[in-house]
Every structure is written in structure tokens, then in C-alpha cells.
Design a protein around this motif. Sequence first.
Motif, PDB file in Angstrom:
ATOM      1  N   ASP A  72     129.497 -44.859 -47.514  1.00  0.00           N
ATOM      2  CA  ASP A  72     128.507 -43.873 -48.129  1.00  0.00           C
ATOM      3  C   ASP A  72     126.796 -44.359 -47.810  1.00  0.00           C
ATOM      4  O   ASP A  72     126.758 -45.605 -47.770  1.00  0.00           O
ATOM      5  N   TYR A 112     125.908 -24.482 -52.798  1.00  0.00           N
ATOM      6  CA  TYR A 112     125.706 -25.432 -52.285  1.00  0.00           C
ATOM      7  C   TYR A 112     124.171 -26.111 -52.460  1.00  0.00           C
ATOM      8  O   TYR A 112     124.044 -27.441 -52.742  1.00  0.00           O
ATOM      9  N   ARG A 155     124.478 -28.103 -55.836  1.00  0.00           N
ATOM     10  CA  ARG A 155     125.308 -29.352 -55.519  1.00  0.00           C
ATOM     11  C   ARG A 155     124.176 -30.387 -54.780  1.00  0.00           C
ATOM     12  O   ARG A 155     124.149 -31.552 -55.031  1.00  0.00           O
ATOM     13  N   GLU A 156     123.181 -29.820 -53.797  1.00  0.00           N
ATOM     14  CA  GLU A 156     122.482 -30.831 -53.335  1.00  0.00           C
ATOM     15  C   GLU A 156     121.552 -31.359 -54.192  1.00  0.00           C
ATOM     16  O   GLU A 156     121.283 -32.260 -54.191  1.00  0.00           O
ATOM     17  N   ALA A 212     121.800 -31.440 -57.546  1.00  0.00           N
ATOM     18  CA  ALA A 212     122.629 -32.418 -58.418  1.00  0.00           C
ATOM     19  C   ALA A 212     122.965 -33.829 -57.767  1.00  0.00           C
ATOM     20  O   ALA A 212     122.612 -34.893 -58.491  1.00  0.00           O
ATOM     21  N   ASP A 213     123.200 -33.766 -56.477  1.00  0.00           N
ATOM     22  CA  ASP A 213     123.582 -34.927 -55.762  1.00  0.00           C
ATOM     23  C   ASP A 213     122.321 -35.871 -55.635  1.00  0.00           C
ATOM     24  O   ASP A 213     122.340 -37.053 -55.893  1.00  0.00           O
ATOM     25  N   LEU A 214     121.106 -35.160 -55.463  1.00  0.00           N
ATOM     26  CA  LEU A 214     119.812 -35.982 -55.183  1.00  0.00           C
ATOM     27  C   LEU A 214     119.400 -36.630 -56.613  1.00  0.00           C
ATOM     28  O   LEU A 214     118.911 -37.887 -56.601  1.00  0.00           O
ATOM     29  N   SER A 255     121.481 -37.234 -59.191  1.00  0.00           N
ATOM     30  CA  SER A 255     122.485 -38.555 -59.208  1.00  0.00           C
ATOM     31  C   SER A 255     122.410 -39.758 -58.374  1.00  0.00           C
ATOM     32  O   SER A 255     122.498 -40.823 -59.045  1.00  0.00           O
ATOM     33  N   ARG A 256     121.953 -39.527 -57.302  1.00  0.00           N
ATOM     34  CA  ARG A 256     121.730 -40.756 -56.486  1.00  0.00           C
ATOM     35  C   ARG A 256     120.246 -41.166 -56.757  1.00  0.00           C
ATOM     36  O   ARG A 256     119.642 -42.077 -56.120  1.00  0.00           O
ATOM     37  N   HIS A 283     126.864 -25.012 -63.627  1.00  0.00           N
ATOM     38  CA  HIS A 283     126.462 -26.069 -62.610  1.00  0.00           C
ATOM     39  C   HIS A 283     125.069 -25.675 -61.955  1.00  0.00           C
ATOM     40  O   HIS A 283     124.639 -26.392 -61.375  1.00  0.00           O
ATOM     41  N   GLN A 330     121.372 -25.279 -61.004  1.00  0.00           N
ATOM     42  CA  GLN A 330     120.032 -26.109 -61.247  1.00  0.00           C
ATOM     43  C   GLN A 330     118.736 -25.340 -61.077  1.00  0.00           C
ATOM     44  O   GLN A 330     119.032 -24.267 -60.371  1.00  0.00           O
TER      45      GLN A 330
END
Length: 93
Positions: free
Chosen positions: A8, A39, A42-43, A45-47, A49-50, A77, A79
Motif C-alpha cells: 500500500d 467515487y 470515496r476519494e 473519505a480515503d484522504l 482516513s489516511r 456515505h 461527503q
Amino acid sequence: LKHDADGDFNPGHMSVDLVVEGSVAVDREGRRIGKGKGYGDREIADLLSRKLIKPSTPIATTIHPLQLVDFVPTEEHDQKLNMIVTTEEIIRI
């Protein structure tokens, strides 16, 4: 670029200063309709979470004023944006 043992991406100390999301329609509360499939949500949310973005990081969209609507329905979900830029105004949320 760095990758961890699982392959990852590992951003190290990198951070993102601004996110620009495309939108079909938005309201003044920052709710948006994208192109479908989630999409963009999710982008974001991913940013988050990271920890590549913070809740205070500008998440902006550029739209024509006709794309600014009274209300956009949302799902769990979805954002939200915190900045909307049109040819007539900048809306900070």
C-alpha cells in the motif's frame, strides 16, 4: 513514493492542501451530486482516513450558477464540500 509491507502507498509526511471535486449540482450547505457511483465521496473519505487531509482542508467545486440548487438529498456515505466557486460568488461553508 513509499509503499508499506502490504504494497500500500505510504505517504510519509505528505499532505494535500486542496481537494477539487466535480459536481453536477450543489446546495449552499455543501451537499453535492456528482456523476454517480460515489467515487468522489470515496476519494474524500480515503484522504481523511489516511490523514492526508484534515476536516479544515478546502474541499471545493467549481460550478455554473445554474448548478446551485436549493437542496441536495444525501445518503450516509456522502461527503460535503466546504467551498463552492461560481462565476458570481465564492461560498465558504
